[in-house]
Design a protein around this motif. Structure first.
Motif, PDB file in Angstrom:
ATOM      1  N   UNK A 140      38.004  37.420   2.940  1.00 46.91           N
ATOM      2  CA  UNK A 140      36.698  37.005   2.840  1.00 46.91           C
ATOM      3  C   UNK A 140      36.747  35.802   2.503  1.00 46.91           C
ATOM      4  N   UNK A 141      35.531  35.088   2.875  1.00 46.89           N
ATOM      5  CA  UNK A 141      35.022  33.974   2.492  1.00 46.89           C
ATOM      6  C   UNK A 141      33.821  33.758   2.044  1.00 46.89           C
ATOM      7  N   UNK A 201      25.782  33.255  10.873  1.00 49.68           N
ATOM      8  CA  UNK A 201      26.369  33.855  10.173  1.00 49.68           C
ATOM      9  C   UNK A 201      25.903  34.038   8.585  1.00 49.68           C
ATOM     10  N   UNK A 202      26.584  35.059   7.873  1.00 48.62           N
ATOM     11  CA  UNK A 202      25.848  35.096   6.547  1.00 48.62           C
ATOM     12  C   UNK A 202      26.327  33.719   5.710  1.00 48.62           C
ATOM     13  N   UNK A 216      32.705  36.149   9.205  1.00 51.79           N
ATOM     14  CA  UNK A 216      33.478  36.720   8.983  1.00 51.79           C
ATOM     15  C   UNK A 216      34.441  37.605   9.982  1.00 51.79           C
ATOM     16  N   UNK A 217      35.624  38.222   9.817  1.00 57.07           N
ATOM     17  CA  UNK A 217      36.150  39.192  10.712  1.00 57.07           C
ATOM     18  C   UNK A 217      35.063  40.462  10.504  1.00 57.07           C
ATOM     19  N   UNK A 227      38.245  35.343  11.815  1.00 60.51           N
ATOM     20  CA  UNK A 227      37.271  34.630  11.816  1.00 60.51           C
ATOM     21  C   UNK A 227      36.620  33.723  12.711  1.00 60.51           C
ATOM     22  N   UNK A 228      35.302  33.627  13.305  1.00 63.05           N
ATOM     23  CA  UNK A 228      35.107  32.771  14.121  1.00 63.05           C
ATOM     24  C   UNK A 228      34.096  31.688  13.436  1.00 63.05           C
ATOM     25  N   UNK A 229      34.493  30.460  13.834  1.00 64.00           N
ATOM     26  CA  UNK A 229      33.726  29.114  13.286  1.00 64.00           C
ATOM     27  C   UNK A 229      33.143  28.495  14.097  1.00 64.00           C
TER      28      UNK A 229
END
Length: 247
Positions: A140-141, A201-202, A216-217, A227-229
């Motif tokens: 997680x990030x 995203x959060x 996040x995944x 992850x998608x950025x």
């Protein structure tokens, strides 16, 4: 009159010095492992030095994020990182006592770095790897953004002049990046947006290269997709931001 002017000038000088006081950090490293086959926790994050409002705001935000990652038992609430670590270890030991043959040791690794600081905005990126059983652990990030001038944390809703307008812009860029036709359903190529509607995203963080939207995944795609950025240059998004960033 002269005395009053002198007092005001002195007060201004003092306040100016306090405002210009630089924020400094030191590494906070904590590790706990009770035995060879026991669960363990390793934490390496920046810690703001001093008792200023900004330092306290940053340290509290980091501490709360770490505690939330380590918390599995909702009946008790850790008040600091040490208590969070102890609770993580205790939760595993209780599980192991119930299911001694099925419980692999848990693992928590949390690292943090300062990824952006332009004098006004500070962003700290926290990364965690948690294994609490199952087929694999979870990465997680989290991005923690701060307004250094007023010593407050910047939450996602506070970043934009209009969240709705920015969301519409971000969707256009996202569709282009992911090759989703403008007239097609947002999930037409395999994404998993709930209610089939694009949303932010959060996690949103400031970086040297632009504003980073980090899904996040599991947030909009399968775990296997990772992850998608979406990285948006400041020159393209400054008009949407409450605090513009000079490229």
């Amino acid at each position: 009159m002269n005395n009053r002017f002198f007092c005001l000038l002195t007060l201004f000088f003092i306040l100016s010095c306090e405002t210009k006081e630089e924020l400094t950090f030191e590494p906070l490293s904590i590790s706990k492992k009770e035995c060879q086959d026991c669960s363990f926790v390793t934490i390496n994050v920046p810690k703001a030095i001093g008792n200023s409002k900004l330092a306290n705001t940053i340290n509290i935000a980091i501490s709360e994020e770490i505690i939330s990652w380590l918390s599995f038992n909702e009946t008790g609430k850790a008040n600091n990182i040490k208590e969070g670590i102890d609770a993580f270890i205790t939760d595993y030991n209780e599980l192991k006592n119930k299911y001694p043959e099925e419980s692999m040791p848990w693992e928590a690794t949390i690292n943090g770095d300062i990824v952006f600081d332009n004098g006004q905005i500070l962003t700290i990126q926290l990364e965690s790897y948690l294994f609490t059983g199952g087929a694999h652990g979870i990465n997680s990030v989290r991005f923690l953004n701060f307004n250094k001038l007023n010593a407050t944390e910047l939450y996602r809703e506070e970043l934009f002049t209009s969240k709705e307008t920015f969301t519409s812009y971000a969707e256009e860029v996202f569709r282009t990046q992911e090759h989703i036709p403008a007239e097609a359903n947002i999930n037409s190529t395999g994404f998993m947006f709930e209610t089939e509607t694009f949303y932010l995203p959060e996690n949103i963080g400031y970086t040297d290269d632009g504003l980073l939207l980090y899904y996040e995944p599991y947030e909009i795609a399968s775990y296997a997709d990772g992850p998608i950025t979406l990285l948006l240059p400041y020159k393209e998004v400054n008009s949407y931001l409450k605090l513009a960033v000079t490229p």
